[in-house]
Design a protein around this motif. Structure first.
Motif, mmCIF file in Angstrom:
data_model
loop_
_atom_site.group_PDB
_atom_site.id
_atom_site.type_symbol
_atom_site.label_atom_id
_atom_site.label_comp_id
_atom_site.label_asym_id
_atom_site.label_seq_id
_atom_site.Cartn_x
_atom_site.Cartn_y
_atom_site.Cartn_z
ATOM 1 N N GLY A 45 0.762 -0.854 0.163
ATOM 2 C CA GLY A 45 0.085 0.064 0.131
ATOM 3 C C GLY A 45 0.991 0.942 -0.125
ATOM 4 N N SER A 46 2.138 1.325 -0.329
ATOM 5 C CA SER A 46 2.978 2.520 -0.245
ATOM 6 C C SER A 46 3.219 2.986 -1.418
ATOM 7 N N GLY A 47 2.411 2.451 -2.605
ATOM 8 C CA GLY A 47 2.449 2.947 -3.549
ATOM 9 C C GLY A 47 3.684 2.421 -5.018
ATOM 10 N N LYS A 48 4.099 1.524 -4.470
ATOM 11 C CA LYS A 48 5.486 0.788 -5.861
ATOM 12 C C LYS A 48 4.514 0.180 -7.111
ATOM 13 N N THR A 49 3.466 -0.421 -6.917
ATOM 14 C CA THR A 49 3.152 -0.868 -8.106
ATOM 15 C C THR A 49 1.945 0.469 -8.595
ATOM 16 N N THR A 50 1.495 1.366 -7.881
ATOM 17 C CA THR A 50 1.149 2.127 -8.995
ATOM 18 C C THR A 50 2.240 3.099 -10.041
ATOM 19 N N LEU A 51 3.637 3.630 -8.720
ATOM 20 C CA LEU A 51 4.311 4.611 -9.345
ATOM 21 C C LEU A 51 4.662 3.535 -11.075
ATOM 22 N N LEU A 52 4.821 1.708 -10.553
ATOM 23 C CA LEU A 52 5.214 1.198 -11.465
ATOM 24 C C LEU A 52 4.586 1.418 -13.086
ATOM 25 N N THR A 53 3.277 1.306 -12.556
ATOM 26 C CA THR A 53 2.284 1.320 -14.035
ATOM 27 C C THR A 53 2.124 2.272 -14.551
ATOM 28 N N LEU A 54 2.256 4.157 -13.463
ATOM 29 C CA LEU A 54 2.792 5.299 -14.331
ATOM 30 C C LEU A 54 4.143 5.233 -15.230
ATOM 31 N N ILE A 55 5.178 5.168 -14.104
ATOM 32 C CA ILE A 55 6.385 4.980 -15.784
ATOM 33 C C ILE A 55 6.435 3.719 -16.803
ATOM 34 N N GLY A 56 5.611 3.064 -16.626
ATOM 35 C CA GLY A 56 5.474 2.048 -17.294
ATOM 36 C C GLY A 56 4.121 2.242 -18.983
ATOM 37 N N PRO A 164 12.833 -4.106 -25.613
ATOM 38 C CA PRO A 164 13.089 -3.172 -24.709
ATOM 39 C C PRO A 164 13.883 -2.445 -24.360
ATOM 40 N N ALA A 165 14.299 -1.196 -23.335
ATOM 41 C CA ALA A 165 15.364 -0.496 -22.433
ATOM 42 C C ALA A 165 14.859 -0.642 -21.213
ATOM 43 N N VAL A 166 13.743 -0.453 -21.635
ATOM 44 C CA VAL A 166 13.533 -1.069 -19.835
ATOM 45 C C VAL A 166 12.821 -2.013 -19.322
ATOM 46 N N LEU A 167 13.116 -2.965 -18.268
ATOM 47 C CA LEU A 167 12.144 -4.174 -17.696
ATOM 48 C C LEU A 167 11.832 -3.239 -16.500
ATOM 49 N N ILE A 168 10.672 -3.594 -16.358
ATOM 50 C CA ILE A 168 9.578 -3.702 -15.215
ATOM 51 C C ILE A 168 9.405 -4.982 -14.778
#
Lengths: 236, 380
Positions: A45-56, A164-168
């Motif tokens: 619930g700290s926002g890790k997954t949400t941040l990943l979805t925003l970056i990706g 891809p250049a970025v792997l999430i």
């Protein structure tokens, strides 16, 4: 292979315009330089997954800007975001999200379908990715028959099919035992050596404290509470 | 050229994925195919059958006289005297006038009406008859057997069967009973010099209307019936009958349609998740829609092909056992014959668009709704 990601004042709300509005990400400024391994750490619930979805590019921020190599991507129309998801970002989901009823090979080739590459070349590429991850012998198996480790490697191969250049990877070791988690970190190390940018979310100490990790960003309540460089092996 | 190839390859990949997806949801898709194909089958059967009957009727009427003149007494059809024929022969434009004798006879043995007719050529000897195939079947009679009826005066008259008309002789020959002129007159008490109606032959089609007007002018107690009117009546009758079939069916069709719509338009959680995954790995909304378009297109096309092929076989191969009791025959005796395949391409095209397009729309709308939302839910 170069992708610098920059976040400026990024916020993401759920249930917006409702009394129970919830800010999962609440004002994040972050720069992820090209190359290297960054871990987003923090409790559930700290926002890790949400941040990943925003970056990706899986979701758009409610406020703030996400830039890729200096270009603002947070306001791009959907087809451009899809193209970024297809070619710049590779995803490994927590539950792998493989499509049941299809073979390992078919799952790996899926992200390349919209590009319409020649079938033989695509099959060769997919088989090579599977061989490299040590599951070439399972190419013809249906994904529902895979073990946790095999499913994760299939998901990694799928994420890498368009180079891809970025792997999430979201909580990549959540469903793995220690041996498989270490094997995953070996793969991460190889990908880092290729110059890719790796962004992992995890609250597993094994991942956070791994020697392959360059940087750990600690999140709590949608905000960055700590950001520190860790000892890392030199890339390449 | 490269772009064209890549587009083609992309569509091939989407099609491959669609076929694999359909195989994965085999039971659901087979169920849909069955319901949908059944609906097309029913509609196409009625369509083929009505079309073929109209075609058959049209062929029959091609040989019919251009005008038939009946005599009316107090608004009812009455016998017409030979003198009327003489009068009509003087009208320009009429090549031939022939008195016809025909009528109906109720046979209590089989509880059916026969159509008694004196053929234009005098090749039936008195005391003999040529009968229609359905009549022969109903009475279990063959060549050489004797059929007897009570006439208008109560006297029994016997007829030896000289021949049975062939099966394929058409719709209206099923219950025919052909007799010689003297026998007909004796049976029904029609005096010499009187006919049921008069058949007029008019070589110039453009004069038919004018001739009809002249007939009415010359013989005010007559009613000229044009061949075109008869054709229209046949069409109307068959249209009315097809409506009669479709009406009770419409409830079932509606239920089928609702079921198909519901099945097609409702996305399962599994499908929704799959769309999310595809979008997350880089598929565009257009790719997802194209994939679902392939799915809907394949399913509806298969249902359309199976439905129409089964309807063709049902109507032209099996003589439409499900529709025949309502759609054909003028009396209790139904003709047993095979319809000549006659399909109206426009109607078939209309059926295609009426069944395939709504299905595609039903499939696409919810997929579009799911595909335009952000794919971040699959991350959770």
């Amino acid at each position: 292979m170069n992708a610098r990601v920059e976040l400026r004042g990024v916020r993401k709300a759920f249930h917006e315009d409702r009394p129970n509005v919830f800010w999962a990400v609440d004002g994040i400024d972050l720069v992820l330089p090209a190359g290297g391994v960054t871990v987003l750490a923090g409790p559930s619930g700290s926002g890790k997954t949400t941040l990943l979805t925003l970056i990706g590019c899986l979701a758009r921020p409610t406020e703030g800007r996400v830039r890729l190599d200096g270009r603002d991507i947070s306001g791009l129309p959907e087809p451009f975001l899809a193209a970024l998801r297809r070619q710049t970002f590779g995803f490994v989901f927590q539950r792998f999200n493989l499509i049941r009823g299809l073979t390992v090979l078919d799952n790996v080739m899926l992200p390349a379908y919209p590009l319409g590459p020649p079938h033989r070349a695509l099959t060769r590429r997919a088989n090579a990715a599977l061989e490299r991850l040590g599951i070439g012998h399972r190419a013809g198996a249906l994904v529902e028959s895979l073990s946790g480790g095999e499913a994760q490697r299939t998901a990694i191969a799928r994420a890498l099919i368009n180079d891809p250049a970025v792997l999430i990877a979201d909580e990549p070791t959540a469903n793995l035992d220690t041996a498989l988690s270490l094997a995953f970190l070996d793969i991460v190390s190889d990908l880092r050596a290729e110059g890719r940018t790796l962004l992992l979310s995890s609250h597993d100490p094994l991942v956070r404290e791994a020697s392959v990790v360059d940087r750990a960003v600690e999140l709590r309540d949608g905000r960055v509470v700590a950001d520190h460089e860790t000892r890392a092996e030199p890339a390449g | 050229m490269t772009e064209w190839r890549s587009t083609l390859a992309r569509q091939r990949y989407l099609l491959d994925f669609t076929v694999a997806a359909m195989k994965r949801r085999r039971a659901r898709n087979l169920g849909l195919l069955l319901v949908y194909g059944g609906m097309v089958f029913l509609l196409a059967s009625v369509l083929f059958y009505t079309g073929a009957l109209k075609h058959e009727a049209g062929l029959l009427l091609a040989e019919a006289p251009e005008i038939v003149v009946q005599r009316m007494v107090a608004g009812r059809h009455d016998l017409i005297p030979e003198t009327h024929a003489e009068t009509l022969r003087r009208i320009r434009g009429i090549r031939a006038v022939q008195g016809r004798l025909w009528g109906y006879h109720y046979d209590p043995v089989v509880r059916a009406n026969y159509t008694l007719l004196v053929p234009p050529s005098d090749d039936i000897a008195p005391g003999t008859t040529v009968i229609g195939p359905a009549l022969a079947r109903a009475r279990g009679a063959g060549i050489g057997d004797v059929l007897s009826f009570r006439g208008h005066d109560g006297a029994l008259r016997a007829f030896r069967i000289q021949a049975v008309l062939p099966q394929e002789s058409g719709l209206v020959s099923a219950d025919l009973f052909l007799v010689a002129e003297p026998d007909f007159r004796a049976l029904f008490g029609v005096p010499a010099g009187q006919y049921t109606d008069l058949a007029l032959r008019i070589p110039n089609a453009r004069e038919i209307q004018t001739v009809a007007e002249k007939v009415l002018e010359t013989l005010p107690d007559s009613r000229p019936i044009l061949r075109e009117e008869m054709l229209r009546t046949y069409d109307a009758v068959f249209d009315w009958r097809s409506a009669l079939v479709l009406l009770p069916l419409s409830g079932a069709l509606l239920a089928f349609a609702i079921l198909a719509w519901e099945k097609a338009s409702g996305l399962s959680a599994d499908e929704r998740r799959e769309i999310g995954i595809l979008k997350a790995v880089g598929w565009e909304t257009g790719d997802v829609l194209a994939m679902k378009l392939w799915e809907g297109g394949l399913l509806s096309l298969l249902a359309f092909l199976f439905g129409t092929a089964a309807a063709y076989w049902h109507v032209f191969g099996l003589s439409a056992p499900l529709l025949a009791p309502v759609m054909q025959g003028w009396s209790v005796l139904y003709p047993a014959f095979r319809l000549t395949p006659a399909i109206d391409a426009t109607q078939l095209l209309a059926l295609f668009f009426l069944t395939v397009l709504p299905y595609l729309a039903a499939t696409l709308v919810p997929v579009w709704r799911a595909a335009v939302t952000d794919p971040d839910e699959v991350m959770r």
